[in-house]
Design a protein around this motif. Structure first.
Motif, PDB file in Angstrom:
ATOM      1  N   SER A 147      -0.004   4.991  -0.520  1.00  0.00           N
ATOM      2  CA  SER A 147      -1.176   5.851  -0.580  1.00  0.00           C
ATOM      3  C   SER A 147      -1.241   6.632  -1.886  1.00  0.00           C
ATOM      4  O   SER A 147      -0.268   7.242  -2.283  1.00  0.00           O
ATOM      5  CB  SER A 147      -1.143   6.813   0.600  1.00  0.00           C
ATOM      6  N   PRO A 148      -2.359   6.596  -2.563  1.00  0.00           N
ATOM      7  CA  PRO A 148      -3.637   5.926  -2.311  1.00  0.00           C
ATOM      8  C   PRO A 148      -3.768   4.600  -3.062  1.00  0.00           C
ATOM      9  O   PRO A 148      -4.871   4.122  -3.253  1.00  0.00           O
ATOM     10  CB  PRO A 148      -4.644   6.937  -2.847  1.00  0.00           C
TER      11      PRO A 148
ATOM     12  N   TYR B 111       0.852  -1.181   0.000  1.00  0.00           N
ATOM     13  CA  TYR B 111       0.000   0.000   0.000  1.00  0.00           C
ATOM     14  C   TYR B 111       0.889   1.232   0.000  1.00  0.00           C
ATOM     15  O   TYR B 111       1.649   1.469   0.926  1.00  0.00           O
ATOM     16  CB  TYR B 111      -0.923   0.031   1.223  1.00  0.00           C
TER      17      TYR B 111
END
Length: 144
Positions: free
Chosen positions: A96-97, A94
């Motif tokens: 972001s986003p 992950y």
């Protein structure tokens, strides 16, 4: 008297230097065979450490299969990849986003390219080869 001693020492040193310059003697060096073995081991260690980071992890390649904002899509694809390729590790990152799905731990770029060809039969998205820090344990004797 001091000047005479200095001149005498100067002439003496000059004679030895001249004698060394005109020597036709051959020097024979007997090298221990273990030096070659040691040099080969050091070359292997240097090769291995050139592919390592400061933390002792290895630089390598992975295939990035998906870059999406949907967490559900990322984990669905991960499950599908694990089902079709159980011998490969799948990673969801992950940043972001975005959620990024990557697969594999390849030391050589050619291995990643070969696997990308296999992978293209199972997914419709194009897979990109990316540089990454990989999980890799050298085989016994690989770098010796």
């Amino acid at each position: 008297m001091k000047i005479a001693i200095k001149h005498f020492l100067f002439i003496l040193v000059a004679c030895f230097a001249f004698a060394q310059a005109n020597a036709n003697d051959t020097i024979i060096v007997h090298k221990d065979a273990r030096v070659d073995v040691l040099a080969e081991k050091q070359a292997a260690i240097n090769k291995m450490t050139s592919n390592m980071t400061a933390d002792g992890l290895f630089k390598g390649y992975r295939l990035q299969v998906l870059n999406t904002r949907s967490r559900d899509d990322a984990f669905k694809l991960k499950a599908a990849l694990l089902e079709n390729f159980p011998d490969q590790k799948v990673y969801v990152l992950y940043q972001s986003p975005y959620f990024k799905v990557r697969i594999g731990n390849f030391v050589q770029r050619t291995d990643a390219e070969d696997f990308r060809k296999q992978l293209s039969a199972y997914i419709s998205n194009p897979a990109y080869i990316v540089d990454d820090i990989i999980e890799y344990i050298p085989q016994a004797g690989e770098f010796q």
